[in-house]
Structures are given as structure tokens and as C-alpha cells.
Motif scaffolding. Structure first.
Motif, PDB file in Angstrom:
ATOM      1  N   VAL A 115     -42.631   0.346 -30.399  1.00  0.00           N
ATOM      2  CA  VAL A 115     -43.425   1.092 -31.324  1.00  0.00           C
ATOM      3  C   VAL A 115     -43.758   0.032 -32.369  1.00  0.00           C
ATOM      4  CG1 VAL A 115     -43.305   2.976 -32.784  1.00  0.00           C
ATOM      5  CG2 VAL A 115     -41.768   3.005 -30.881  1.00  0.00           C
ATOM      6  N   MET A 116     -45.010   0.244 -32.516  1.00  0.00           N
ATOM      7  CA  MET A 116     -45.603  -0.908 -33.456  1.00  0.00           C
ATOM      8  C   MET A 116     -46.908  -0.242 -34.257  1.00  0.00           C
ATOM      9  SD  MET A 116     -46.914  -3.916 -30.857  1.00  0.00           S
ATOM     10  CE  MET A 116     -45.113  -4.349 -30.635  1.00  0.00           C
ATOM     11  N   THR A 117     -47.418  -0.834 -35.158  1.00  0.00           N
ATOM     12  CA  THR A 117     -48.713  -0.765 -36.030  1.00  0.00           C
ATOM     13  C   THR A 117     -49.725  -1.372 -34.873  1.00  0.00           C
ATOM     14  OG1 THR A 117     -48.154  -2.564 -37.404  1.00  0.00           O
ATOM     15  CG2 THR A 117     -47.866  -0.202 -38.409  1.00  0.00           C
ATOM     16  N   LEU A 118     -50.778  -0.809 -34.677  1.00  0.00           N
ATOM     17  CA  LEU A 118     -51.856  -1.149 -33.636  1.00  0.00           C
ATOM     18  C   LEU A 118     -52.295  -2.831 -33.706  1.00  0.00           C
ATOM     19  CD1 LEU A 118     -55.246  -0.769 -34.819  1.00  0.00           C
ATOM     20  CD2 LEU A 118     -53.856   1.082 -35.914  1.00  0.00           C
ATOM     21  N   GLN A 119     -52.199  -3.250 -35.130  1.00  0.00           N
ATOM     22  CA  GLN A 119     -52.859  -4.561 -35.270  1.00  0.00           C
ATOM     23  C   GLN A 119     -52.116  -5.467 -34.552  1.00  0.00           C
ATOM     24  OE1 GLN A 119     -55.935  -5.369 -36.855  1.00  0.00           O
ATOM     25  NE2 GLN A 119     -55.489  -7.407 -35.890  1.00  0.00           N
ATOM     26  N   ILE A 120     -50.717  -5.121 -34.621  1.00  0.00           N
ATOM     27  CA  ILE A 120     -49.730  -6.251 -33.903  1.00  0.00           C
ATOM     28  C   ILE A 120     -49.888  -6.438 -32.446  1.00  0.00           C
ATOM     29  CG2 ILE A 120     -47.107  -6.827 -33.392  1.00  0.00           C
ATOM     30  CD1 ILE A 120     -46.572  -5.161 -35.852  1.00  0.00           C
ATOM     31  N   LEU A 121     -50.425  -5.314 -31.594  1.00  0.00           N
ATOM     32  CA  LEU A 121     -50.595  -5.421 -30.229  1.00  0.00           C
ATOM     33  C   LEU A 121     -51.957  -6.064 -29.952  1.00  0.00           C
ATOM     34  CD1 LEU A 121     -49.849  -4.925 -27.272  1.00  0.00           C
ATOM     35  CD2 LEU A 121     -50.868  -2.550 -27.363  1.00  0.00           C
ATOM     36  N   LEU A 122     -52.872  -5.678 -30.855  1.00  0.00           N
ATOM     37  CA  LEU A 122     -54.137  -6.268 -30.784  1.00  0.00           C
ATOM     38  C   LEU A 122     -53.961  -8.020 -30.934  1.00  0.00           C
ATOM     39  CD1 LEU A 122     -57.075  -6.191 -30.744  1.00  0.00           C
ATOM     40  CD2 LEU A 122     -57.275  -5.813 -32.986  1.00  0.00           C
ATOM     41  N   ASP A 123     -53.072  -8.120 -31.882  1.00  0.00           N
ATOM     42  CA  ASP A 123     -52.709  -9.677 -32.165  1.00  0.00           C
ATOM     43  C   ASP A 123     -52.036 -10.483 -30.823  1.00  0.00           C
ATOM     44  OD1 ASP A 123     -54.132  -9.690 -34.441  1.00  0.00           O
ATOM     45  OD2 ASP A 123     -52.092  -9.597 -35.677  1.00  0.00           O
ATOM     46  N   MET A 124     -51.294  -9.467 -30.433  1.00  0.00           N
ATOM     47  CA  MET A 124     -50.428 -10.232 -29.148  1.00  0.00           C
ATOM     48  C   MET A 124     -51.243 -10.195 -27.897  1.00  0.00           C
ATOM     49  SD  MET A 124     -47.020  -7.561 -29.383  1.00  0.00           S
ATOM     50  CE  MET A 124     -46.448  -8.228 -27.791  1.00  0.00           C
ATOM     51  N   LEU A 125     -52.389  -9.348 -27.727  1.00  0.00           N
ATOM     52  CA  LEU A 125     -53.184  -9.510 -26.674  1.00  0.00           C
ATOM     53  C   LEU A 125     -54.149 -10.652 -26.845  1.00  0.00           C
ATOM     54  CD1 LEU A 125     -53.997  -5.817 -26.097  1.00  0.00           C
ATOM     55  CD2 LEU A 125     -52.739  -7.418 -24.244  1.00  0.00           C
ATOM     56  N   THR A 126     -54.613 -10.818 -28.050  1.00  0.00           N
ATOM     57  CA  THR A 126     -55.705 -11.741 -28.188  1.00  0.00           C
ATOM     58  C   THR A 126     -55.002 -13.278 -28.167  1.00  0.00           C
ATOM     59  OG1 THR A 126     -55.378 -11.529 -30.804  1.00  0.00           O
ATOM     60  CG2 THR A 126     -57.315 -10.609 -29.379  1.00  0.00           C
ATOM     61  N   ARG A 127     -53.764 -13.410 -28.724  1.00  0.00           N
ATOM     62  CA  ARG A 127     -53.159 -14.870 -28.714  1.00  0.00           C
ATOM     63  C   ARG A 127     -52.248 -15.066 -27.393  1.00  0.00           C
ATOM     64  NH1 ARG A 127     -49.567 -14.749 -34.252  1.00  0.00           N
ATOM     65  NH2 ARG A 127     -49.582 -16.963 -33.371  1.00  0.00           N
ATOM     66  N   ARG A 128     -52.498 -13.854 -26.501  1.00  0.00           N
ATOM     67  CA  ARG A 128     -51.980 -14.337 -24.893  1.00  0.00           C
ATOM     68  C   ARG A 128     -50.512 -14.033 -24.850  1.00  0.00           C
ATOM     69  NH1 ARG A 128     -55.121 -12.635 -21.078  1.00  0.00           N
ATOM     70  NH2 ARG A 128     -54.425 -13.893 -19.696  1.00  0.00           N
ATOM     71  N   PHE A 129     -49.892 -13.246 -26.097  1.00  0.00           N
ATOM     72  CA  PHE A 129     -48.250 -13.138 -25.743  1.00  0.00           C
ATOM     73  C   PHE A 129     -47.910 -11.910 -24.975  1.00  0.00           C
ATOM     74  CE2 PHE A 129     -48.010 -14.547 -30.476  1.00  0.00           C
ATOM     75  CZ  PHE A 129     -47.832 -15.835 -30.224  1.00  0.00           C
ATOM     76  N   ILE A 130     -48.807 -11.378 -24.462  1.00  0.00           N
ATOM     77  CA  ILE A 130     -48.647 -10.284 -23.339  1.00  0.00           C
ATOM     78  C   ILE A 130     -49.975  -9.953 -22.868  1.00  0.00           C
ATOM     79  CG2 ILE A 130     -49.210  -8.261 -24.761  1.00  0.00           C
ATOM     80  CD1 ILE A 130     -46.962  -6.799 -23.501  1.00  0.00           C
ATOM     81  N   THR A 131     -50.090  -9.489 -21.611  1.00  0.00           N
ATOM     82  CA  THR A 131     -51.384  -8.986 -21.023  1.00  0.00           C
ATOM     83  C   THR A 131     -51.365  -7.374 -20.487  1.00  0.00           C
ATOM     84  OG1 THR A 131     -50.782  -9.702 -18.768  1.00  0.00           O
ATOM     85  CG2 THR A 131     -51.802 -11.544 -20.152  1.00  0.00           C
ATOM     86  N   TRP A 132     -52.251  -6.907 -20.242  1.00  0.00           N
ATOM     87  CA  TRP A 132     -52.608  -5.567 -19.992  1.00  0.00           C
ATOM     88  C   TRP A 132     -51.601  -5.235 -18.720  1.00  0.00           C
ATOM     89  CZ3 TRP A 132     -53.772  -2.469 -23.452  1.00  0.00           C
ATOM     90  CH2 TRP A 132     -54.652  -2.739 -24.225  1.00  0.00           C
TER      91      TRP A 132
END
Length: 356
Positions: free
Chosen positions: A132-149
Motif C-alpha cells: 500500500v503506497m502513495t502513487l508517486q512511489i510506484l511511478l518512481d519504481m516503474l520508471t527506475r525499473r525497480f519493478i515491471t508490470w
């Protein structure tokens, strides 16, 4: 939702522990729709939208995807919120009904997540089923490739209307919109299921003739279909308002309030004596207080004094009636305990910024 002490999981996802919630018919309806396709659930406040998302998480179709080693086998469920206060609240709610199936953890910007590297995120993702997180965190995780869809099985978005277009603008610049743009760039067969939640899909000032267009825009943004239920409105919260009037004459402060006032005064006096504002031109020997520490101490002292003033009876602050020019002393008892407590909360929040 009816509560029972025990019982089988209504969704077949496992036992949730001592407390089991029985979904209402409209919640089951929305949950079944979300099983089939991306869905935006629009229901009033207090109708149990979060519980619908928990039903979906616990369904075997998604729950089984959380088990096994991450990321080679298992995926993760993400619950996004626009504010950090909501992150804590929703995490507690999900943990209450999902915790027996797997770990739930919340993340917000004040947890220094900006400094998490790949290894730190890998550990959190390995250890927790639901994030559970604020949306900006997942946006950063995706753009920095810490996670993918590919690593996400279910994306639940709370308050989806934040991505709606603002009046006079062609497109919303909100982070929800940016996130879903990344989602749309992902091949369809690699996308996670999306469940959106909202009590209001449009701005209250929007013209009626623009309603269909606004809903269509949200559906396009989330690649989802909006669904609602008229029956749900009969089950929502409808609080009864009660007005409590305080006595016109102030009463004496309680013993506890007096003790708190003394403690606050003592601490404020300590700060005054021991933390001095640095003077670069001073010729006195001895260590100088760091400027940053001095500034924090000054703000803390102001907060302490303000809290003391809220509890003391009477306090130094006065107001002047513009008509009669009569001066009034503001006291906690004249304001009422609730009003005073809310004012004190503001100063406590300010104090929390200087904990370190």
C-alpha cells in the motif's frame, strides 16, 4: 457488511482469522465484475469499497499468484492512494482482513523511499504480498525499473477521480494519469488487472452535459468500465448530527491539564536557557549552538507555548469584538474541548517534524 466470529472465506482465498466479514449483495456484484475485466467502482462514502478490493485480492485467481519466490514465480498486489494518511488507514484495513493470507506493508514519501535502491525494494517485495503506497512511489519504481508490470498481478487505485481532467485543460497532469500512461504502453497480455475506487467521478462544478465525456475520459485513462449500484446508497453511512452546547461560564482546568501546562512551561524554559541563537561576532568562549538546531528549538518552543496556552485557563491571547471593542480572553473551556484538541493537534503535527 455483517461481522461473524468465524467462518470460511467468502472468496475461497483462505481464513482471515478471528473476524470474518460477510459481503453485501452489491459488493459481491462489483467484485464479480472486477474478476472479469478492469473496473472502476463508484459507490458512496461508507459503502465498503475497500472491502470489495479485499474480496478481489483474496480470490484464488489472484491470491495464488502471490505465493512462491519473488519475482521468478510470485507477483505482488499494489494498492495506491493519493495521500500518506490514506496509506496508513487502508493498510490497516487490508491487514485486518487479508493479513492471515500474507504480509501487508505501507510506504509513504516520509519513509525515505527515495533513497531505496534495487536491493532494498527487492527485499520489501519478497517479504510482502500487498504493498500500500502513495502513487508517486510506484511511478518512481516503474520508471527506475525497480519493478515491471509483469511483477504486478493486481493494481487497485483509490480515489481514481484525481486523474480527471481539470476545467479548461485538455489533459490531467496528475501522477495517476502519468502512471496509467505507462500502463497503456505495456502490452495487453502483460498488464495487471485494474480496480479503481471512487465516491465521486466528477467535479461538483462540472456541467451536466459534460458528465458522459468525463466518465468516458476516466474509463479511457484506466482502461476500465465504470460500474455502480443504486442499492449501495441504502447501506452507506448517514450520520446523525448532534449539537452539544458548552456552558457560557468557564470552569476550572483539570488537574491533568495543570500538570501538562507545568511540564510544557518547564521544557520551554529549558530550551530558552540552553539553546542560544548563534552569534558569529560573539567573543565569549564555549561552544555555539548549531544554527539549524537553534531554529528547530525555537519552533519547538513556540509549539509548546501554544499548546500550553490552549490548556491554560485563562491564556494571554485576547480577541476584540469589532462592534463593541470589548476584549475577550480565549480559554479552552470557552472554545470547548473538541476545538481546543484540534488546535493542539496542529501543533503536535508541527512538533513531529523535529523529532530527530
Amino acid at each position: 457488511m455483517a461481522s461473524t466470529s468465524k467462518g470460511a472465506d467468502v472468496c475461497g482465498g483462505g481464513d482471515v482469522g478471528a473476524e470474518e466479514m460477510t459481503p453485501r449483495p452489491y459488493q459481491v456484484e462489483m467484485y464479480k465484475l472486477a474478476l472479469e475485466r478492469n473496473t472502476i467502482v463508484c459507490l458512496g462514502t461508507g459503502t465498503g469499497k475497500t472491502f470489495i478490493s479485499i474480496l478481489l485480492m483474496k480470490d484464488p485467481q489472484f491470491a495464488r499468484q502471490l505465493r512462491g519466490p519473488y519475482p521468478s514465480v510470485a507477483k505482488r498486489t499494489f494498492f495506491l492512494v493519493p495521500t500518506r494518511v490514506l496509506a496508513q488507514q487502508q493498510a490497516n484495513q487490508i491487514r485486518r482482513h487479508f493479513g492471515a493470507i500474507g504480509p501487508v506493508k505501507h510506504f509513504t514519501g516520509d519513509m525515505n523511499v527515495d533513497f531505496y535502491d534495487h536491493e532494498v525494494w527487492r527485499k520489501h517485495l519478497s517479504d510482502n504480498y500487498v504493498m500500500v503506497m502513495t502513487l508517486q512511489i510506484l511511478l518512481d519504481m516503474l520508471t527506475r525499473r525497480f519493478i515491471t508490470w509483469d511483477n504486478i498481478n493486481l493494481l487497485i487505485v483509490d480515489e481514481v477521480h484525481w486523474a480527471a481532467k481539470k476545467k479548461g485543460k485538455k489533459e490531467s497532469g496528475h501522477a495517476y494519469k502519468q502512471l496509467m500512461n505507462l500502463y497503456r504502453d505495456c502490452p495487453v497480455d502483460r498488464r495487471p488487472r485494474v480496480l479503481g475506487l471512487s465516491a465521486s467521478l466528477i467535479n461538483s462544478s462540472m456541467k451536466v452535459e459534460l458528465f458522459d465525456e468525463a466518465v468516458k475520459d476516466l474509463e479511457d485513462t484506466y482502461c476500465a468500465v465504470v460500474n455502480t449500484s443504486d442499492v449501495a446508497q441504502l447501506c452507506g453511512t448517514n450520520p446523525k448530527e448532534i449539537v452539544w452546547e458548552f456552558l457560557s461560564e468557564p470552569s476550572s482546568p483539570s488537574v491533568v491539564a495543570q500538570q501538562v501546562v507545568k511540564a510544557l512551561e518547564k521544557f520551554a524554559e529549558y530550551l530558552k536557557k540552553n539553546v542560544k541563537k548563534p552569534n558569529p561576532y560573539s567573543t565569549k568562549a564555549g561552544p555555539q549552538t548549531d544554527e539549524k538546531v537553534s531554529m528547530c528549538a525555537t519552533r519547538i518552543k513556540k509549539c509548546l507555548i501554544n499548546i500550553r496556552n490552549m490548556l491554560a485557563d485563562p491564556i494571554d491571547k485576547v480577541v476584540i469584538d469589532p462592534n463593541t471593542k470589548q476584549r475577550f480572553i480565549i480559554t479552552m473551556t470557552w472554545m470547548g474541548v473538541w476545538c481546543a484538541s484540534k488546535a493542539v493537534d496542529q501543533y503536535i503535527d508541527e512538533l513531529s517534524k523535529y523529532e530527530e
